[in-house]
Design a protein around this motif. Structure first.
Motif, PDB file in Angstrom:
ATOM      1  N   ARG A 122      97.060 -27.882   4.043  1.00 43.33           N
ATOM      2  CA  ARG A 122      96.365 -27.099   5.144  1.00 43.33           C
ATOM      3  C   ARG A 122      96.167 -25.944   4.646  1.00 43.33           C
ATOM      4  N   HIS A 123      95.127 -24.935   5.312  1.00 48.28           N
ATOM      5  CA  HIS A 123      94.844 -24.020   4.819  1.00 48.28           C
ATOM      6  C   HIS A 123      95.143 -22.768   5.969  1.00 48.28           C
ATOM      7  N   HIS A 124      95.620 -22.896   7.003  1.00 46.77           N
ATOM      8  CA  HIS A 124      96.191 -22.200   7.959  1.00 46.77           C
ATOM      9  C   HIS A 124      97.381 -22.854   8.601  1.00 46.77           C
ATOM     10  N   LEU A 125      98.287 -21.894   9.193  1.00 39.86           N
ATOM     11  CA  LEU A 125      99.501 -22.351   9.915  1.00 39.86           C
ATOM     12  C   LEU A 125      99.277 -22.262  11.363  1.00 39.86           C
ATOM     13  N   PRO A 126      99.551 -23.301  12.264  1.00 41.41           N
ATOM     14  CA  PRO A 126      99.704 -22.996  13.801  1.00 41.41           C
ATOM     15  C   PRO A 126     100.676 -22.334  14.178  1.00 41.41           C
ATOM     16  N   ASP A 127     100.481 -21.488  15.051  1.00 38.34           N
ATOM     17  CA  ASP A 127     101.699 -20.452  15.552  1.00 38.34           C
ATOM     18  C   ASP A 127     102.076 -20.998  17.070  1.00 38.34           C
ATOM     19  N   GLY A 128     102.849 -22.062  17.421  1.00 35.61           N
ATOM     20  CA  GLY A 128     103.113 -22.293  18.637  1.00 35.61           C
ATOM     21  C   GLY A 128     102.165 -23.177  19.259  1.00 35.61           C
ATOM     22  N   GLU A 129     102.346 -23.747  20.355  1.00 36.01           N
ATOM     23  CA  GLU A 129     101.416 -24.705  20.949  1.00 36.01           C
ATOM     24  C   GLU A 129     100.260 -23.983  21.902  1.00 36.01           C
ATOM     25  N   ALA A 130      99.386 -24.797  21.896  1.00 33.08           N
ATOM     26  CA  ALA A 130      97.919 -24.280  22.725  1.00 33.08           C
ATOM     27  C   ALA A 130      98.809 -24.138  24.244  1.00 33.08           C
ATOM     28  N   ALA A 131      98.028 -22.862  24.895  1.00 37.44           N
ATOM     29  CA  ALA A 131      98.223 -22.464  26.342  1.00 37.44           C
ATOM     30  C   ALA A 131      96.956 -22.666  27.046  1.00 37.44           C
ATOM     31  N   ARG A 132      97.036 -23.225  28.270  1.00 38.89           N
ATOM     32  CA  ARG A 132      95.963 -23.212  29.205  1.00 38.89           C
ATOM     33  C   ARG A 132      95.860 -21.608  29.846  1.00 38.89           C
ATOM     34  N   LEU A 133      94.350 -21.678  29.881  1.00 36.81           N
ATOM     35  CA  LEU A 133      93.879 -20.219  30.331  1.00 36.81           C
ATOM     36  C   LEU A 133      93.649 -20.250  31.726  1.00 36.81           C
ATOM     37  N   GLN A 140      91.447 -23.593  26.449  1.00 33.12           N
ATOM     38  CA  GLN A 140      92.780 -23.307  26.038  1.00 33.12           C
ATOM     39  C   GLN A 140      92.837 -22.244  24.818  1.00 33.12           C
ATOM     40  N   SER A 141      94.028 -21.646  24.624  1.00 29.07           N
ATOM     41  CA  SER A 141      94.161 -20.704  23.589  1.00 29.07           C
ATOM     42  C   SER A 141      95.122 -21.273  22.604  1.00 29.07           C
ATOM     43  N   ALA A 506      89.105 -21.633  22.767  1.00 29.54           N
ATOM     44  CA  ALA A 506      87.911 -22.762  22.945  1.00 29.54           C
ATOM     45  C   ALA A 506      88.478 -24.146  23.735  1.00 29.54           C
ATOM     46  N   SER A 507      87.364 -24.851  23.604  1.00 27.46           N
ATOM     47  CA  SER A 507      87.688 -26.121  24.436  1.00 27.46           C
ATOM     48  C   SER A 507      88.935 -27.152  23.542  1.00 27.46           C
ATOM     49  N   THR A 508      89.510 -28.027  24.207  1.00 26.28           N
ATOM     50  CA  THR A 508      90.296 -28.783  23.491  1.00 26.28           C
ATOM     51  C   THR A 508      89.754 -29.664  22.389  1.00 26.28           C
ATOM     52  N   ALA A 509      88.455 -29.945  22.735  1.00 25.25           N
ATOM     53  CA  ALA A 509      87.824 -30.538  21.471  1.00 25.25           C
ATOM     54  C   ALA A 509      87.634 -29.775  20.224  1.00 25.25           C
ATOM     55  N   VAL A 510      87.433 -28.266  20.161  1.00 24.69           N
ATOM     56  CA  VAL A 510      87.282 -27.588  19.293  1.00 24.69           C
ATOM     57  C   VAL A 510      88.514 -27.357  18.801  1.00 24.69           C
ATOM     58  N   LEU A 511      89.467 -27.043  19.616  1.00 19.91           N
ATOM     59  CA  LEU A 511      90.990 -26.878  19.073  1.00 19.91           C
ATOM     60  C   LEU A 511      91.570 -27.964  18.258  1.00 19.91           C
ATOM     61  N   GLY A 512      91.144 -29.239  18.582  1.00 26.40           N
ATOM     62  CA  GLY A 512      91.494 -30.328  17.981  1.00 26.40           C
ATOM     63  C   GLY A 512      91.035 -30.267  16.466  1.00 26.40           C
ATOM     64  N   THR A 513      89.974 -29.744  16.225  1.00 33.15           N
ATOM     65  CA  THR A 513      89.337 -29.664  14.631  1.00 33.15           C
ATOM     66  C   THR A 513      90.410 -28.823  13.941  1.00 33.15           C
ATOM     67  N   LEU A 514      91.076 -28.029  14.456  1.00 34.16           N
ATOM     68  CA  LEU A 514      91.804 -27.195  13.642  1.00 34.16           C
ATOM     69  C   LEU A 514      93.202 -27.433  12.711  1.00 34.16           C
ATOM     70  N   ALA A 515      93.207 -29.002  12.640  1.00 31.31           N
ATOM     71  CA  ALA A 515      94.307 -29.417  12.086  1.00 31.31           C
ATOM     72  C   ALA A 515      94.446 -29.028  10.677  1.00 31.31           C
TER      73      ALA A 515
END
Length: 515
Positions: A122-133, A140-141, A506-515
């Protein structure tokens, strides 16, 4: 004329235009090599590293960058003998002390190679879980960590020319950030040789690793907002760095490791005949003598219960009297030289200052040197000082003599001991000795806010602990307050310094592409 070492900057080897500064053998006094950075186009070199080296590293995944670190380890291991020769000649260290630097650096690099492999492709690291806004979970964020698009400038100290490079470069390169190292002039030879070997092996992308030997003039001027600086050295120099416009105005991220008056404490539950007492005496002597006391993590203050002050003086002094000092090429020598005449003079001046406030319990100046001329060699025997009134010993709590020097101080009870330790105003490490697990745990937590590490030594780990002054890549290195307020290592935590945190909303669909 001795060899003038080349700098590697902008993807090419370059010599400075000046006559250079001579590096000497601190035992024999002969000139070894020269270093010079006069006339280098620093701005162009930094830009090349930033644009070429950074882009090439970021194009790789964490796992691929980890594999590069593994290849660097192989190159360094293949050249260990040459590094030991340089360390003996330029740093005046005995083989065991050279190993702390050279093998310690290689071990740290290998540790990050293994850690990086676990981060995957991967080329980035997730920092925690997504949070509802809001009420609807669709938007979500997600916080992410991405490599900073700058260079990592390392301004390093003279005492660890090998480890000082690799303990910083390993997480930086793994994070995808190119490295420019400015080693301390007095011992720059080993750093330059290691970089040369890695560059000639062709392992890293062009611009990923650079070295500039000589004056640091102009290096901070070449920094841009997304660069980072990691400095190891004096608090005075750290203050100059922090006040530079690159840091003060352009918000260049900076990590500082500065002066540290580290402490060791024997808790009152254990007496003079206990295993804990013996462990304290042994560790104090080791920390006073490894690398001739030239370690930022070395024990400077030793606290024992008032009733044990005389016994501790005797026990530590007896061990110190067996330490042979002199030419590190001699098989019987256990402790070599300070790295330079300037450092020798600084230690002597510091000792003179402390002697005005303390009693000399063991006088290292009386120990004869082995196979070394006292008029030439920068050797000094280990010296133990003592102060019977620890509360009035302001100078001892405020002064670090960067050599084989420590001061013994008595305390009344545990609360008094811990209060005295905290008079160091923040340190890299404190060590505790005892056999009462509850008392050790409570004391460790009490000191945690003012120390980067608390090293707890009890009889059950006598053969297992890594040592008060040994910096392990899995654990944090740094300290608050006068120690600089910085953090290095600590496993994958070290990568955070070289990343930028961003919240992607972003939407959960967009966030889902960040894997």
């Amino acid at each position: 004329m001795t060899e003038l070492l080349s700098n590697y900057l902008g993807g090419t080897w370059q010599r400075g235009s000046g006559a250079g500064t001579a590096l000497f053998d601190p035992v024999l006094g002969n000139e070894l090599v020269r270093v010079d950075a006069t006339g280098l186009d620093l701005a162009a070199g930094f830009a090349f590293a930033r644009e070429q080296g950074g882009a090439a590293l970021r194009a790789l995944t964490y796992r691929q960058r980890a594999a590069l670190l593994g290849e660097v380890v192989k190159v360094l291991q293949a050249n260990r003998d040459a590094y030991y020769d340089i360390a003996t000649a330029n740093s005046g260290t005995v083989r065991n002390d050279s190993a702390v630097d050279i093998d310690g650096g290689i071990f740290t690099l290998g540790t990050y190679a293994r850690l990086g492999d676990t981060l995957g492709d991967r080329h980035h690291l997730p920092d925690g879980e997504a949070a509802r806004l809001g009420k609807d979970p669709l938007f979500q964020s997600q916080h992410v960590l991405v490599p900073t698009r700058g260079v990592a400038l390392f301004i390093n100290a003279f005492n660890f020319p090998a480890w000082g490079l690799w303990e910083k470069a390993a997480p930086a390169l793994l994070a995808g950030v190119p490295v420019i190292v400015k080693p301390a002039t007095a011992t720059a030879w080993l750093t330059q040789r290691m970089v040369r070997d890695v560059v000639e092996a062709g392992i890293l992308p062009a611009g990923a690793l650079s070295v500039v030997c000589g004056s640091a003039a102009g290096m901070l001027d070449a920094l841009q907002p997304f660069d980072v600086v990691s400095f190891t050295g004096s608090a005075d120099t750290a203050a100059v760095i922090r006040s530079h416009p690159a840091i003060a105005r352009r918000s260049v991220r900076v990590n500082i490791e500065a002066d540290s008056i580290n402490a060791a404490v024997l808790l009152p539950q254990d007496g003079a005949d206990s295993a804990a007492f013996d462990l304290l005496a042994k560790e104090v002597v080791r920390e006073m003598t490894v690398k001739s006391g030239q370690k930022c993590t070395a024990i400077r203050r030793v606290f024992v219960p008032e009733a044990l002050y005389a016994r501790a003086t005797e026990a530590i002094g007896a061990r110190l009297s067996k330490v042979t000092v002199g030419n590190p090429r001699h098989d019987t020598v256990r402790m070599g030289a300070l790295v330079s005449r300037a450092q020798f003079d600084a230690v002597q001046a510091g000792l003179d200052g402390l002697r005005r406030h303390a009693q000399v319990l063991h006088d290292g100046s009386r120990q004869p040197l082995v196979d070394a001329d006292p008029a030439v060699a920068c050797c000094i025997g280990p010296t133990l000082l003592g102060v019977t009134d620890a509360d009035a010993a302001g100078t001892v709590h405020d002064t670090e003599v960067f050599g084989p020097v420590a001061t013994l101080l008595p305390y009344r009870d545990t609360a008094h001991a811990l209060a005295l330790v905290r008079r160091g105003q923040g340190s890299l490490v404190a060590s505790l000795y005892g056999s009462d697990a509850a008392a050790l745990g409570a004391a460790a937590l009490e000191l945690a806010d003012s120390h980067g590490r608390v090293h707890v030594i009890s009889p059950d780990v006598a053969q297992l602990h890594t040592g008060h002054g040994n910096v392990m890549p899995q654990s944090l290195h740094g300290g608050p307050g006068r120690a600089g307020g910085g953090e290095e290592l600590g496993g994958l935590r070290a990568l955070h310094f070289y990343h930028r945190r961003c919240a992607i909303q972003a939407s959960t669909a967009v966030l889902g592409t960040l894997a």
